[in-house]
Design an enzyme around this catalytic site. Structure first.
Site, mmCIF file in Angstrom:
data_model
loop_
_atom_site.group_PDB
_atom_site.id
_atom_site.type_symbol
_atom_site.label_atom_id
_atom_site.label_comp_id
_atom_site.label_asym_id
_atom_site.label_seq_id
_atom_site.Cartn_x
_atom_site.Cartn_y
_atom_site.Cartn_z
ATOM 1 C CG HIS A 30 -1.916 1.076 1.294
ATOM 2 N ND1 HIS A 30 -3.070 1.011 2.045
ATOM 3 C CD2 HIS A 30 -1.934 2.303 0.711
ATOM 4 C CE1 HIS A 30 -3.743 2.127 1.925
ATOM 5 N NE2 HIS A 30 -3.068 2.939 1.125
ATOM 6 C CG HIS A 32 -1.268 6.140 -2.608
ATOM 7 N ND1 HIS A 32 -2.427 5.931 -3.316
ATOM 8 C CD2 HIS A 32 -1.522 5.712 -1.343
ATOM 9 C CE1 HIS A 32 -3.344 5.415 -2.517
ATOM 10 N NE2 HIS A 32 -2.820 5.270 -1.312
ATOM 11 C CG HIS A 210 -7.571 3.321 -0.296
ATOM 12 N ND1 HIS A 210 -6.892 2.750 -1.322
ATOM 13 C CD2 HIS A 210 -6.680 4.120 0.355
ATOM 14 C CE1 HIS A 210 -5.632 3.191 -1.312
ATOM 15 N NE2 HIS A 210 -5.475 4.028 -0.298
ATOM 16 C CD GLU A 213 -7.428 6.626 4.622
ATOM 17 O OE1 GLU A 213 -7.989 6.605 3.508
ATOM 18 O OE2 GLU A 213 -6.340 7.206 4.828
ATOM 19 C CG ASP A 291 -1.552 5.693 2.684
ATOM 20 O OD1 ASP A 291 -1.811 5.414 1.511
ATOM 21 O OD2 ASP A 291 -2.388 6.171 3.469
ATOM 22 C CG ASP A 292 -0.014 8.931 0.433
ATOM 23 O OD1 ASP A 292 0.036 8.850 -0.812
ATOM 24 O OD2 ASP A 292 -1.003 8.572 1.102
HETATM 25 N N1 HPA Z 1 -6.580 7.299 1.168
HETATM 26 C C1 HPA Z 1 -7.259 7.618 0.074
HETATM 27 N N2 HPA Z 1 -6.673 8.079 -1.014
HETATM 28 C C2 HPA Z 1 -5.369 8.253 -1.010
HETATM 29 C C3 HPA Z 1 -4.615 7.947 0.092
HETATM 30 C C4 HPA Z 1 -5.253 7.423 1.240
HETATM 31 O O1 HPA Z 1 -4.668 7.095 2.281
HETATM 32 N N3 HPA Z 1 -3.331 8.232 -0.241
HETATM 33 C C5 HPA Z 1 -3.327 8.685 -1.511
HETATM 34 N N4 HPA Z 1 -4.564 8.701 -1.987
HETATM 35 ZN ZN ZN Z 2 -3.659 4.807 0.512
#
Ligand code: HPA
Ligand code: ZN
Length: 349
Positions: A30, A32, A210, A213, A291-292
């Site tokens: 996971h 991006h 996703h 969250e 994630d990011d």
């Molecule tokens: N959630 C939803 N969209 C996203 C995320 C995330 O954590 N990171 C990049 N796009």
């Molecule tokens: Zn994500």
């Protein structure tokens, strides 16, 4: 069958240390790619492409990364991706991420990219895919990191546009293994994308989404029932429902959990409240992911480290999480067996 882990771990109850966490072979499921754009590279690309950023310095950008929820992050994230124009930009972005993976003991990646973030700006999807896959191929050859690329649909846009994206991507089918669903979750339930996910399935693609969250448990249910996903991204809101936790455990459905993301986006106020280890002990197939990372303060190793620092994650738990990441990947059983042997050697040491 709930998630099992049978590898012997020396000093199993000791809190995992950095050396051990680095040595564990790990997969990242996971991530991006646009979220791995570091401010330094962002500035470099802005200059190279003559794009004006609304920030004067790296420090100023980092100050803007003070998020209150998912949307406050997404607004900045999409803006920052505007510096990515040419194939080489996508290459540089991906290559920087892979070098970090190499330093952290990551052996396999299944990263996401958001084609619509770029095609909306008039960039050809082929430019995006070619730049990314050239770097992924180099990563495999030069760094020994295997990969499978996942194309994400932006869920705040209509399903028609997801279909158009899938059609644009079709000539490049050999370069990606699956589809995902990301962006603003609440108000955009999985059902909105059931047709395009069904089409992706007919095309032989893997499916992830996703869910849970910020969105409710019903979105996790929707991803399972309407999108027929093979993994849930995030999924932490399953803790609201005993029934859902039991279902996920019984199905051994992987959750790609992102601890630093969850605290930075205020899903949890503090890492000490994060439920990942409780879910692990309950028999769910949870995995650790970044994630990011450029926006949330750390790559994969920092996420593992934070669990050791704030939740007292043991060597046994860390090894189990790493094993889950390898098992939850979309590679074949033979490769998984090779990784498990390597993992067993690290655990014994
Ligand atoms: N959630 C939803 N969209 C996203 C995320 C995330 O954590 N990171 C990049 N796009
Ligand atoms: Zn994500």
């Amino acid at each position: 069958m709930t998630n099992q882990f049978n590898i012997a771990v020396s000093a199993a109850d000791a809190v995992a240390d950095t050396e051990f966490l680095t040595a564990l072979p790990k997969a990242e499921l996971h991530l991006h790619l646009e979220g791995s754009l570091e401010p330094e590279l962002m500035f470099k690309l802005a200059e190279r492409n003559q794009i004006e950023l609304p920030y004067a310095s790296v420090e100023e950008i980092k100050k803007a990364y003070d998020f209150t929820n998912l949307q406050s992050f997404l607004d900045i994230y999409y803006q920052c991706a505007g510096v990515l124009i040419h194939e080489q930009d996508f290459y540089d972005l991906t290559w920087a991420y892979l070098q970090q993976c190499h330093a952290e003991g990551v052996v396999h990646v299944e990263p996401f990219f958001d084609p619509q973030t770029h095609t909306e700006r008039g960039i050809d999807i082929g430019v995006v895919i070619k730049g990314i896959t050239r770097a992924l191929k180099d990563g495999e050859q030069k760094l020994g990191i295997s990969y499978g690329l996942i194309l994400c649909f932006l869920r705040h846009l209509p399903e028609d546009e997801a279909f158009a994206t899938l059609n644009q991507a079709e000539p490049y089918m050999e370069h990606f293994i699956g589809v995902g669903l990301d962006s603003s979750e609440v108000g955009n339930p999985p059902e909105k994308f059931s047709e395009v996910f069904a089409e992706a399935r007919r095309m032989g693609l893997k499916r992830v989404a996703h869910a849970g969250e910020e969105g409710p448990v019903s979105y996790i249910e929707g991803a399972l029932d309407y999108l027929d996903v093979q993994r849930i991204d995030h999924g932490v809101r399953c803790t609201d429902s005993e029934t859902m936790m039991n279902r996920l455990a019984a199905a051994n459905m992987p959750l790609t959990v992102c601890p630093l993301s969850n605290t930075r986006l205020k899903v949890y106020e503090h890492m000490s409240q994060h439920p990942i280890l409780k879910l692990l002990e309950r028999g769910l197939c949870v995995t650790v992911n970044a994630d990011d990372p450029a926006f949330f303060g750390g790559y994969l190793l920092a996420n593992y480290q934070s669990l050791a620092d704030n939740l007292g994650m043991t060597r046994q738990q860390a090894a189990h999480l790493a094993a889950n990441s390898l098992n939850a990947s979309f590679v074949g059983d033979e490769q998984k067996a090779v990784w498990m042997e390597k993992l067993a050697v690290v655990c014994a040491g």
